[in-house]
Scaffold this motif. Sequence first.
Motif, short mmCIF file in Angstrom:
data_model
loop_
_atom_site.label_atom_id
_atom_site.label_comp_id
_atom_site.label_asym_id
_atom_site.label_seq_id
_atom_site.Cartn_x
_atom_site.Cartn_y
_atom_site.Cartn_z
N ASN A 71 0.80 -1.22 0.00
CA ASN A 71 0.00 0.00 0.00
C ASN A 71 0.84 1.28 0.00
OD1 ASN A 71 -2.69 1.19 0.12
ND2 ASN A 71 -2.08 1.91 2.16
N PHE A 72 2.08 1.20 0.50
CA PHE A 72 2.90 2.42 0.57
C PHE A 72 3.36 2.91 -0.79
CE2 PHE A 72 6.26 -0.87 0.86
CZ PHE A 72 7.16 -0.40 -0.09
N ALA A 73 3.25 2.08 -1.82
CA ALA A 73 3.70 2.48 -3.16
C ALA A 73 2.97 3.75 -3.60
CB ALA A 73 3.47 1.36 -4.16
N ASP A 74 3.76 4.72 -4.09
CA ASP A 74 3.16 5.97 -4.55
C ASP A 74 3.96 6.52 -5.72
OD1 ASP A 74 5.45 7.20 -3.47
OD2 ASP A 74 4.42 7.81 -1.63
N ALA A 75 3.70 7.77 -6.06
CA ALA A 75 4.33 8.38 -7.24
C ALA A 75 5.84 8.55 -7.08
CB ALA A 75 3.68 9.72 -7.53
N ASN A 76 6.36 8.39 -5.87
CA ASN A 76 7.80 8.50 -5.65
C ASN A 76 8.45 7.15 -5.37
OD1 ASN A 76 6.66 11.35 -4.36
ND2 ASN A 76 8.49 11.55 -5.64
N THR A 77 7.72 6.08 -5.67
CA THR A 77 8.26 4.73 -5.51
C THR A 77 8.76 4.22 -6.85
OG1 THR A 77 6.70 4.23 -3.73
CG2 THR A 77 7.73 2.36 -4.83
N LEU A 78 10.00 3.74 -6.87
CA LEU A 78 10.51 3.06 -8.06
C LEU A 78 10.09 1.60 -7.98
CD1 LEU A 78 12.21 2.73 -10.63
CD2 LEU A 78 14.23 2.43 -9.16
N VAL A 79 9.36 1.15 -8.98
CA VAL A 79 8.91 -0.23 -9.06
C VAL A 79 9.63 -0.90 -10.24
CG1 VAL A 79 6.95 -1.78 -9.40
CG2 VAL A 79 6.65 0.34 -8.09
N LEU A 80 10.48 -1.87 -9.94
CA LEU A 80 11.15 -2.64 -10.99
C LEU A 80 10.35 -3.91 -11.25
CD1 LEU A 80 14.99 -2.34 -10.31
CD2 LEU A 80 13.46 -0.84 -11.62
N ILE A 81 9.96 -4.08 -12.49
CA ILE A 81 9.17 -5.24 -12.91
C ILE A 81 10.11 -6.23 -13.58
CG2 ILE A 81 7.32 -6.03 -14.42
CD1 ILE A 81 6.31 -4.36 -12.08
N SER A 82 10.28 -7.40 -12.94
CA SER A 82 11.17 -8.43 -13.49
C SER A 82 10.34 -9.66 -13.84
CB SER A 82 12.26 -8.78 -12.48
OG SER A 82 13.08 -9.82 -12.96
N SER A 83 10.15 -9.88 -15.14
CA SER A 83 9.42 -11.06 -15.62
C SER A 83 10.12 -11.56 -16.87
CB SER A 83 7.96 -10.72 -15.91
OG SER A 83 7.32 -11.80 -16.58
N TYR A 84 10.78 -12.70 -16.77
CA TYR A 84 11.55 -13.21 -17.91
C TYR A 84 10.66 -13.42 -19.12
CZ TYR A 84 14.81 -16.09 -20.59
OH TYR A 84 15.63 -16.59 -21.58
N SER A 85 9.51 -14.07 -18.93
CA SER A 85 8.61 -14.31 -20.06
C SER A 85 7.88 -13.04 -20.47
CB SER A 85 7.57 -15.37 -19.69
OG SER A 85 6.68 -14.87 -18.70
N GLY A 86 7.66 -12.16 -19.52
CA GLY A 86 6.85 -10.96 -19.77
C GLY A 86 5.37 -11.20 -19.59
N ASN A 87 5.01 -12.42 -19.18
CA ASN A 87 3.59 -12.77 -19.05
C ASN A 87 3.25 -13.34 -17.67
OD1 ASN A 87 2.78 -12.06 -21.77
ND2 ASN A 87 3.97 -13.84 -22.44
N THR A 88 4.09 -13.14 -16.69
CA THR A 88 3.84 -13.69 -15.36
C THR A 88 2.63 -13.00 -14.73
OG1 THR A 88 6.23 -13.95 -15.16
CG2 THR A 88 4.92 -14.26 -13.16
N GLU A 89 1.64 -13.78 -14.39
CA GLU A 89 0.34 -13.23 -13.93
C GLU A 89 0.48 -12.27 -12.76
OE1 GLU A 89 -3.08 -15.45 -11.54
OE2 GLU A 89 -3.18 -15.97 -13.67
N GLU A 90 1.21 -12.71 -11.73
CA GLU A 90 1.31 -11.89 -10.52
C GLU A 90 2.08 -10.59 -10.79
OE1 GLU A 90 1.85 -16.28 -9.19
OE2 GLU A 90 2.29 -15.02 -10.94
N THR A 91 3.13 -10.69 -11.61
CA THR A 91 3.96 -9.52 -11.87
C THR A 91 3.23 -8.52 -12.77
OG1 THR A 91 5.85 -11.02 -11.72
CG2 THR A 91 6.29 -8.79 -12.50
#
Length: 327
Positions: A71-91
Amino acid sequence: MRALIESFTSQIVDSLNTGKVLGDIKDDKTINSLIICGMGGSGIGGRIVLEWLEHTLNIPCVAHSSYGLPNFADANTLVLISSYSGNTEETLSAMEVALAKECIIGCITSGGKVRDWAKKYAVPYILVNGGHPPRSQFGQSVVQICRMLESFELIGPSIYSDLHAAVKLLNDSAYYIQSQAKRVAEQINKTTPIIYSGSGYEGVAIRWRQQIGENAKILCFHHQFPEMNHNDLVGWEGGNDSFSAVLFRNEDDAQRVKIRMEICKGIFEEKGATVVEVESKGITKLERSLYLVNLGDWVSLHLAEMNKTNPVDIKNIDFLKNKLANI
Protein backbone atom coordinates in the motif's frame (compact mmCIF):
# COMPACT_ATOMS: atom_id res chain seq x y z
CA MET A 1 20.46 -27.53 -17.97
CA ARG A 2 24.10 -28.55 -17.55
CA ALA A 3 25.17 -26.26 -20.40
CA LEU A 4 23.18 -23.38 -18.92
CA ILE A 5 24.79 -23.78 -15.50
CA GLU A 6 28.22 -24.05 -17.12
CA SER A 7 27.56 -20.75 -18.92
CA PHE A 8 26.77 -18.84 -15.71
CA THR A 9 29.84 -16.59 -15.74
CA SER A 10 29.74 -16.00 -19.50
CA GLN A 11 26.08 -15.05 -19.07
CA ILE A 12 27.08 -12.39 -16.55
CA VAL A 13 29.85 -11.06 -18.81
CA ASP A 14 27.60 -11.00 -21.89
CA SER A 15 24.95 -9.13 -19.91
CA LEU A 16 27.51 -6.61 -18.69
CA ASN A 17 28.68 -6.02 -22.24
CA THR A 18 25.40 -5.94 -24.13
CA GLY A 19 22.55 -4.84 -21.84
CA LYS A 20 21.07 -1.38 -22.30
CA VAL A 21 18.04 0.55 -21.12
CA LEU A 22 15.51 1.23 -23.87
CA GLY A 23 13.46 4.37 -23.44
CA ASP A 24 14.06 7.50 -21.39
CA ILE A 25 14.84 7.59 -17.67
CA LYS A 26 12.86 10.54 -16.32
CA ASP A 27 14.44 12.43 -13.42
CA ASP A 28 11.55 14.75 -12.57
CA LYS A 29 10.62 12.78 -9.43
CA THR A 30 12.55 12.00 -6.26
CA ILE A 31 12.69 8.28 -5.50
CA ASN A 32 11.87 7.64 -1.85
CA SER A 33 11.24 3.87 -1.88
CA LEU A 34 11.99 0.83 -4.02
CA ILE A 35 9.98 -2.31 -4.80
CA ILE A 36 11.45 -5.07 -6.97
CA CYS A 37 8.68 -7.33 -8.29
CA GLY A 38 9.16 -10.84 -9.63
CA MET A 39 8.23 -14.46 -9.15
CA GLY A 40 10.39 -17.59 -9.00
CA GLY A 41 13.48 -17.44 -11.19
CA SER A 42 12.58 -13.89 -12.23
CA GLY A 43 12.16 -12.71 -8.66
CA ILE A 44 15.08 -14.21 -6.75
CA GLY A 45 17.64 -11.95 -8.45
CA GLY A 46 15.99 -8.85 -7.01
CA ARG A 47 15.89 -10.33 -3.52
CA ILE A 48 19.60 -11.16 -3.61
CA VAL A 49 20.60 -7.79 -5.10
CA LEU A 50 18.78 -6.04 -2.25
CA GLU A 51 20.82 -8.10 0.21
CA TRP A 52 24.01 -6.88 -1.48
CA LEU A 53 22.80 -3.28 -1.19
CA GLU A 54 21.39 -3.49 2.34
CA HIS A 55 24.03 -1.11 3.69
CA THR A 56 24.24 1.03 0.53
CA LEU A 57 20.73 2.18 -0.30
CA ASN A 58 19.27 4.94 1.87
CA ILE A 59 15.61 4.34 1.06
CA PRO A 60 13.18 1.60 2.15
CA CYS A 61 13.43 -1.40 -0.21
CA VAL A 62 11.39 -4.58 -0.53
CA ALA A 63 11.35 -7.61 -2.82
CA HIS A 64 7.72 -8.33 -3.75
CA SER A 65 6.53 -11.74 -4.98
CA SER A 66 2.76 -11.56 -5.20
CA TYR A 67 -0.17 -9.77 -6.83
CA GLY A 68 -0.56 -6.00 -6.65
CA LEU A 69 1.78 -3.81 -4.62
CA PRO A 70 2.26 -2.89 -0.96
CA ASN A 71 0.00 0.00 0.00
CA PHE A 72 2.90 2.42 0.57
CA ALA A 73 3.70 2.48 -3.16
CA ASP A 74 3.16 5.97 -4.55
CA ALA A 75 4.33 8.38 -7.24
CA ASN A 76 7.80 8.50 -5.65
CA THR A 77 8.26 4.73 -5.51
CA LEU A 78 10.51 3.06 -8.06
CA VAL A 79 8.91 -0.23 -9.06
CA LEU A 80 11.15 -2.64 -10.99
CA ILE A 81 9.17 -5.24 -12.91
CA SER A 82 11.17 -8.43 -13.49
CA SER A 83 9.42 -11.06 -15.62
CA TYR A 84 11.55 -13.21 -17.91
CA SER A 85 8.61 -14.31 -20.06
CA GLY A 86 6.85 -10.96 -19.77
CA ASN A 87 3.59 -12.77 -19.05
CA THR A 88 3.84 -13.69 -15.36
CA GLU A 89 0.34 -13.23 -13.93
CA GLU A 90 1.31 -11.89 -10.52
CA THR A 91 3.96 -9.52 -11.87
CA LEU A 92 1.59 -8.14 -14.51
CA SER A 93 -0.83 -7.43 -11.67
CA ALA A 94 1.92 -5.49 -9.86
CA MET A 95 2.67 -3.51 -13.03
CA GLU A 96 -1.01 -2.62 -13.47
CA VAL A 97 -1.13 -1.21 -9.95
CA ALA A 98 2.17 0.65 -10.46
CA LEU A 99 0.78 2.28 -13.60
CA ALA A 100 -2.47 3.20 -11.85
CA LYS A 101 -0.57 4.76 -8.92
CA GLU A 102 1.74 6.59 -11.33
CA CYS A 103 4.81 5.01 -9.77
CA ILE A 104 8.22 5.34 -11.37
CA ILE A 105 8.64 2.09 -13.31
CA GLY A 106 11.45 0.15 -14.96
CA CYS A 107 11.10 -3.28 -16.58
CA ILE A 108 13.36 -6.26 -17.26
CA THR A 109 11.92 -8.86 -19.63
CA SER A 110 12.46 -10.90 -22.77
CA GLY A 111 9.12 -9.85 -24.27
CA GLY A 112 5.44 -10.59 -23.69
CA LYS A 113 2.95 -8.16 -22.18
CA VAL A 114 5.59 -6.47 -20.02
CA ARG A 115 7.47 -5.33 -23.12
CA ASP A 116 4.21 -4.35 -24.84
CA TRP A 117 3.07 -2.29 -21.86
CA ALA A 118 6.50 -0.71 -21.45
CA LYS A 119 6.34 0.50 -25.05
CA LYS A 120 2.72 1.61 -24.77
CA TYR A 121 3.23 3.63 -21.57
CA ALA A 122 6.75 4.90 -22.34
CA VAL A 123 8.30 2.92 -19.49
CA PRO A 124 12.07 2.31 -19.69
CA TYR A 125 12.94 -1.38 -20.06
CA ILE A 126 15.81 -3.76 -20.64
CA LEU A 127 15.29 -6.58 -23.12
CA VAL A 128 17.10 -9.80 -22.17
CA ASN A 129 17.73 -12.92 -24.23
CA GLY A 130 14.72 -15.26 -24.12
CA GLY A 131 14.02 -18.90 -24.81
CA HIS A 132 15.40 -20.54 -21.64
CA PRO A 133 14.00 -21.61 -18.26
CA PRO A 134 13.81 -18.38 -16.19
CA ARG A 135 15.74 -19.93 -13.29
CA SER A 136 18.68 -20.56 -15.63
CA GLN A 137 18.98 -16.85 -16.41
CA PHE A 138 19.90 -15.64 -12.94
CA GLY A 139 23.10 -14.05 -14.30
CA GLN A 140 21.15 -11.89 -16.73
CA SER A 141 18.65 -10.99 -14.03
CA VAL A 142 21.07 -9.67 -11.40
CA VAL A 143 23.15 -7.73 -13.92
CA GLN A 144 20.15 -5.99 -15.47
CA ILE A 145 18.57 -5.21 -12.10
CA CYS A 146 21.85 -3.54 -11.15
CA ARG A 147 21.89 -1.72 -14.48
CA MET A 148 18.38 -0.40 -13.95
CA LEU A 149 19.22 0.76 -10.41
CA GLU A 150 22.35 2.48 -11.70
CA SER A 151 20.35 4.12 -14.50
CA PHE A 152 18.00 5.58 -11.88
CA GLU A 153 21.11 6.73 -9.96
CA LEU A 154 20.37 4.68 -6.86
CA ILE A 155 23.77 2.98 -7.08
CA GLY A 156 27.05 3.81 -8.78
CA PRO A 157 28.86 2.04 -11.63
CA SER A 158 31.31 0.37 -9.22
CA ILE A 159 28.82 -2.51 -9.01
CA TYR A 160 30.02 -3.61 -12.45
CA SER A 161 33.60 -3.95 -11.21
CA ASP A 162 32.30 -6.05 -8.33
CA LEU A 163 30.49 -8.31 -10.79
CA HIS A 164 33.62 -8.72 -12.90
CA ALA A 165 35.56 -9.64 -9.74
CA ALA A 166 32.94 -12.27 -8.94
CA VAL A 167 33.24 -13.72 -12.45
CA LYS A 168 37.01 -14.09 -11.98
CA LEU A 169 36.48 -15.80 -8.62
CA LEU A 170 33.98 -18.25 -10.09
CA ASN A 171 36.12 -19.04 -13.12
CA ASP A 172 39.20 -19.57 -10.96
CA SER A 173 37.18 -21.80 -8.60
CA ALA A 174 35.20 -23.70 -11.25
CA TYR A 175 36.78 -27.12 -10.70
CA TYR A 176 36.54 -26.86 -6.92
CA ILE A 177 32.91 -25.67 -7.07
CA GLN A 178 31.87 -28.64 -9.19
CA SER A 179 33.67 -31.20 -7.04
CA GLN A 180 32.33 -29.57 -3.86
CA ALA A 181 28.80 -29.60 -5.31
CA LYS A 182 29.03 -33.32 -6.06
CA ARG A 183 30.16 -34.06 -2.49
CA VAL A 184 27.29 -32.01 -1.04
CA ALA A 185 24.76 -33.70 -3.34
CA GLU A 186 26.01 -37.14 -2.30
CA GLN A 187 25.66 -36.20 1.36
CA ILE A 188 22.11 -34.86 1.17
CA ASN A 189 20.71 -37.25 -1.46
CA LYS A 190 17.74 -39.30 -0.24
CA THR A 191 17.07 -36.80 2.56
CA THR A 192 14.82 -33.77 2.95
CA PRO A 193 17.29 -30.86 2.91
CA ILE A 194 16.84 -27.81 5.09
CA ILE A 195 19.04 -24.88 4.06
CA TYR A 196 20.17 -22.49 6.80
CA SER A 197 21.85 -19.12 6.29
CA GLY A 198 22.72 -16.00 8.20
CA SER A 199 20.26 -13.15 7.75
CA GLY A 200 22.26 -11.46 4.97
CA TYR A 201 22.15 -14.56 2.77
CA GLU A 202 18.55 -15.70 3.01
CA GLY A 203 18.03 -14.95 -0.68
CA VAL A 204 20.75 -17.46 -1.52
CA ALA A 205 19.11 -20.06 0.74
CA ILE A 206 15.84 -19.45 -1.12
CA ARG A 207 17.69 -19.93 -4.41
CA TRP A 208 19.02 -23.30 -3.21
CA ARG A 209 15.50 -24.34 -2.17
CA GLN A 210 14.06 -23.27 -5.52
CA GLN A 211 16.74 -25.03 -7.57
CA ILE A 212 16.61 -28.28 -5.61
CA GLY A 213 12.83 -28.25 -5.95
CA GLU A 214 12.67 -27.44 -9.67
CA ASN A 215 15.76 -29.18 -10.97
CA ALA A 216 15.91 -32.25 -8.72
CA LYS A 217 12.18 -32.53 -7.86
CA ILE A 218 13.01 -32.84 -4.16
CA LEU A 219 11.09 -31.08 -1.39
CA CYS A 220 13.45 -28.67 0.30
CA PHE A 221 13.05 -26.02 3.00
CA HIS A 222 15.02 -23.05 4.25
CA HIS A 223 15.32 -20.78 7.28
CA GLN A 224 17.71 -18.15 8.56
CA PHE A 225 19.70 -17.49 11.70
CA PRO A 226 18.99 -16.06 14.20
CA GLU A 227 15.23 -16.12 13.47
CA MET A 228 15.10 -19.93 13.33
CA ASN A 229 16.28 -20.05 16.93
CA HIS A 230 12.91 -18.64 17.99
CA ASN A 231 10.68 -21.21 16.29
CA ASP A 232 12.11 -23.72 13.79
CA LEU A 233 14.67 -24.99 16.30
CA VAL A 234 11.90 -26.45 18.49
CA GLY A 235 10.70 -28.46 15.51
CA TRP A 236 13.98 -30.35 15.61
CA GLU A 237 12.66 -32.14 18.69
CA GLY A 238 10.95 -34.29 16.06
CA GLY A 239 13.97 -34.41 13.76
CA ASN A 240 15.52 -37.66 12.54
CA ASP A 241 17.90 -39.11 9.97
CA SER A 242 15.49 -38.44 7.10
CA PHE A 243 16.57 -34.78 7.19
CA SER A 244 19.79 -33.02 6.27
CA ALA A 245 20.86 -29.57 7.40
CA VAL A 246 22.99 -27.45 5.08
CA LEU A 247 24.62 -24.55 6.89
CA PHE A 248 26.05 -21.64 4.93
CA ARG A 249 29.19 -20.29 6.58
CA ASN A 250 30.18 -16.75 5.62
CA GLU A 251 33.01 -14.74 7.12
CA ASP A 252 30.73 -11.72 7.53
CA ASP A 253 28.11 -13.60 9.54
CA ALA A 254 27.61 -11.90 12.90
CA GLN A 255 29.80 -13.45 15.59
CA ARG A 256 26.79 -14.42 17.71
CA VAL A 257 25.21 -16.05 14.64
CA LYS A 258 28.35 -18.16 14.20
CA ILE A 259 28.07 -19.29 17.81
CA ARG A 260 24.37 -20.07 17.40
CA MET A 261 25.07 -22.16 14.29
CA GLU A 262 27.72 -24.17 16.12
CA ILE A 263 25.35 -24.95 19.01
CA CYS A 264 22.50 -25.87 16.65
CA LYS A 265 24.77 -28.07 14.57
CA GLY A 266 25.12 -30.31 17.64
CA ILE A 267 21.33 -30.46 18.05
CA PHE A 268 20.85 -31.51 14.42
CA GLU A 269 23.52 -34.20 14.71
CA GLU A 270 22.01 -35.57 17.93
CA LYS A 271 18.77 -36.15 16.03
CA GLY A 272 20.63 -38.16 13.38
CA ALA A 273 20.47 -35.56 10.62
CA THR A 274 23.25 -35.26 8.08
CA VAL A 275 24.91 -31.89 8.65
CA VAL A 276 26.78 -30.25 5.77
CA GLU A 277 28.67 -27.01 6.26
CA VAL A 278 29.23 -24.95 3.12
CA GLU A 279 31.80 -22.21 3.34
CA SER A 280 31.61 -19.41 0.80
CA LYS A 281 34.57 -17.80 -0.93
CA GLY A 282 35.03 -14.16 -1.88
CA ILE A 283 36.01 -10.76 -0.54
CA THR A 284 32.62 -9.04 -0.87
CA LYS A 285 29.09 -10.16 -0.06
CA LEU A 286 28.35 -10.06 -3.79
CA GLU A 287 31.19 -12.50 -4.50
CA ARG A 288 30.23 -14.80 -1.65
CA SER A 289 26.57 -14.79 -2.72
CA LEU A 290 27.33 -15.63 -6.34
CA TYR A 291 29.76 -18.33 -5.23
CA LEU A 292 27.01 -19.97 -3.17
CA VAL A 293 24.41 -19.52 -5.94
CA ASN A 294 26.65 -21.23 -8.48
CA LEU A 295 27.48 -24.01 -6.03
CA GLY A 296 23.80 -24.57 -5.29
CA ASP A 297 22.92 -24.74 -8.98
CA TRP A 298 25.48 -27.53 -9.41
CA VAL A 299 24.21 -29.33 -6.32
CA SER A 300 20.68 -29.32 -7.77
CA LEU A 301 21.93 -30.69 -11.09
CA HIS A 302 23.91 -33.50 -9.44
CA LEU A 303 20.84 -34.43 -7.38
CA ALA A 304 18.73 -34.52 -10.55
CA GLU A 305 21.26 -36.78 -12.26
CA MET A 306 21.57 -39.07 -9.21
CA ASN A 307 17.79 -39.48 -9.15
CA LYS A 308 17.45 -39.69 -12.93
CA THR A 309 15.05 -36.76 -13.15
CA ASN A 310 14.83 -34.21 -15.97
CA PRO A 311 16.03 -30.88 -14.53
CA VAL A 312 14.20 -28.86 -17.19
CA ASP A 313 10.78 -30.46 -16.76
CA ILE A 314 8.22 -28.51 -14.65
CA LYS A 315 5.06 -30.61 -15.09
CA ASN A 316 3.30 -29.43 -11.93
CA ILE A 317 3.82 -25.75 -12.77
CA ASP A 318 2.56 -26.32 -16.31
CA PHE A 319 -0.48 -28.18 -14.93
CA LEU A 320 -1.26 -25.32 -12.55
CA LYS A 321 -0.95 -22.68 -15.26
CA ASN A 322 -3.26 -24.61 -17.57
CA LYS A 323 -5.86 -24.92 -14.82
CA LEU A 324 -5.62 -21.21 -13.95
CA ALA A 325 -5.96 -20.25 -17.63
CA ASN A 326 -9.44 -21.80 -17.65
CA ILE A 327 -10.69 -19.98 -14.55
